[in-house]
Scaffold this active site. Sequence first.
Site, PDB file in Angstrom:
ATOM      1  CD  GLU A   1      -2.901  -1.188   2.334  1.00 43.46           C
ATOM      2  OE1 GLU A   1      -2.681  -0.415   3.289  1.00 43.46           O
ATOM      3  OE2 GLU A   1      -3.803  -2.042   2.353  1.00 43.46           O
TER       4      GLU A   1
ATOM      5  CD  GLU B   1      -4.499  -5.813   3.478  1.00 38.57           C
ATOM      6  OE1 GLU B   1      -3.278  -6.018   3.323  1.00 38.57           O
ATOM      7  OE2 GLU B   1      -4.966  -4.916   4.216  1.00 38.57           O
TER       8      GLU B   1
END
Length: 662
Positions: free
Chosen positions: A175, A251
């Site tokens: 991320e 995710e």
Amino acid sequence: MAERLVEASRQRRVKVMTPAAGSAGRVAVPLLLCTLLAPSRTYVLDDSDGLGREFDGIGAVSGGGPYFGASLHILKVEIGGDGQTTDGTEPSHMHYALDENYFRGYEWWLMKEAKKRNPNITLIGLPWSFPGWLGKGFNWPYVNLQLTAYYVVTWIVGAKHYHDLDIDYVGIWNERTCDTNYIKVLRKMLNDQGLQRVKIIASDNLWEPISASMLLDAELLKTIDVIGAHYPGTHSVRDAKLTAKKLWASEDYSTLNSDMGAGCWGRILNQNYINGYMTSTIAWNLVASYYEQLPYGRCGLMTAQEPWSGHYEVESPVWVSAHTTQFTQPGWYYLKTVGHLEKGGSYVALTDGLGNLTIIIETMSHKHSVCVRPFLPYFNVSQQFATFVLKGSFSDIQELQVWYTKLGKPSERFLFKQLDSLWLLDSEGSFTLELQEDELFTLTTLTTGRKGSYPPPPKSQPFPSTYEDDFNVDYPYFSEAPNFADQTGVFEYYTNIEDTGEHRFTLRQVLNQRPILWAADASNTISVIGDYTWTNLTVTCDVYIETPETGGVFIAGRVNKGGIWIRSARGIFFWIFANGSYRVTGDLAGWIIYALGRVEVTAKKWYTLTLTIKGRFASGMLNDKFLWTDIPVNFPKNGWAAIGTHSFEFAQFDNFRVEAAH
């Protein structure tokens, strides 16, 4: 619970499926009457025109064995980087440039345990943070692309050499900003080490800009095997589809493991493929095995957060997983004929190409399937009759096993219950289901499904009110002491080879520089322990400052924050420093000062600190003598005990003890 009507044929007997004997409900009526009252919509499942995308599996971050429980296909683990990554820090295999140790942390153990249960489980490694030496003074892992690639490749090589674990996929930086040149360097280094089989997934963030970059860069397009996006809301983007690469929700979920979390999970497992062509969905996280008051408490597929009692809870998301995982495997293919149901919900179907078929139907309502992110636009689900027609190679199927879940009120709730088989002997491959809100059906040719059983777990118990640890472990199985939860820094078992006395075995904070951060780590290192509801407590610990002049250590109580919020933690912190001073603060950062003064303290010497908090007052002792007494402390009212250091510095702790009362 209303009785269920499942009709296998217009010509033969009506098949009634009742999940619980003796349950009250409406009378089952023949399909003909049902269809007159509530006409059904027909959905065709056909492989005559070919198949859809290859299924890559369902998994979880940081799985299980086939045909029992969750039966996960994928385990994704953090490549520990010494930094805070949501609920704590995970140790790196290379704290320093010349340091290598492939036995730190729990991820090696977890991967081996997963392999015992499912030898075919796919293993993925992904860095969140990186040790500070890779940044050469910058909070950036791409200062030296070769060095960072080397660091990641050593983890993969170490997994094989020390644990016989084959890592199947590796990611870039969770991320965070993706450097496309680094991806190419990583691919080349993997190949140079004979690791061509290890595939690369990128960028574990959003679909863009990685998808557009791949379309503009032929070398990058060739280098990346899977585009992984986080929390995609069941949708992908045009560029990602144009790459013709595998698309994964690498995710997703991270929702409380209540029935709403199970509803979220059930909805996205189907709709990630239907809406976004994602062939794998990976839950954050596998098991909620961290203190519940840390961020995203109980957001695992199951809960096991009491190692001191052994208590665990198999939550409803486990059984929602089983609806897909027990009846599919990576290498199966989705049918092209998948989609949404007329009155809400969705259906997918997969085949192994050898005659087996699995159909998963979900009718999760908006109210009971909201994930923690992203925003979920409103939709409606209502009672409906759905007729499915099997065509192509599936037209000869004569029997389907049926598994059923109903989420919601306890009186109507069923988790992964096997119902009577559905026979299609003279139905021309059609059957009709009555569907209501918040239900899951799996219909499959596979007969290997099993809910499984397990002994009742030990009863839940609070953290012991009296707890002590002398850290006297010569050959620790894990590098970290039990129940301590490192929030900034890494605290490891340590042996003082030259000390043959009381402090031969200690717990040592081992980072000497700030890692390359993923979250907002504190400037001080800290490890919390105990019961968050503790109010009155006495913490005692022997401490040893290793850094002359600038070093410092603390013990603390009523620590009220951790994880990604650790920088703003409040509590009562009792510090001593190598420069001969002490301080009492109301926060970890040291902004709120209750007391300070001079004291005979120096580095390289053991001291015993004692902190007592009772009601609105706190007192502290150094070597069994009061240093300060009855300081008013009105906030916070409760929290964990803790130990830590003033900065990223070596320091040791021994003979930790806490006595607490709520």
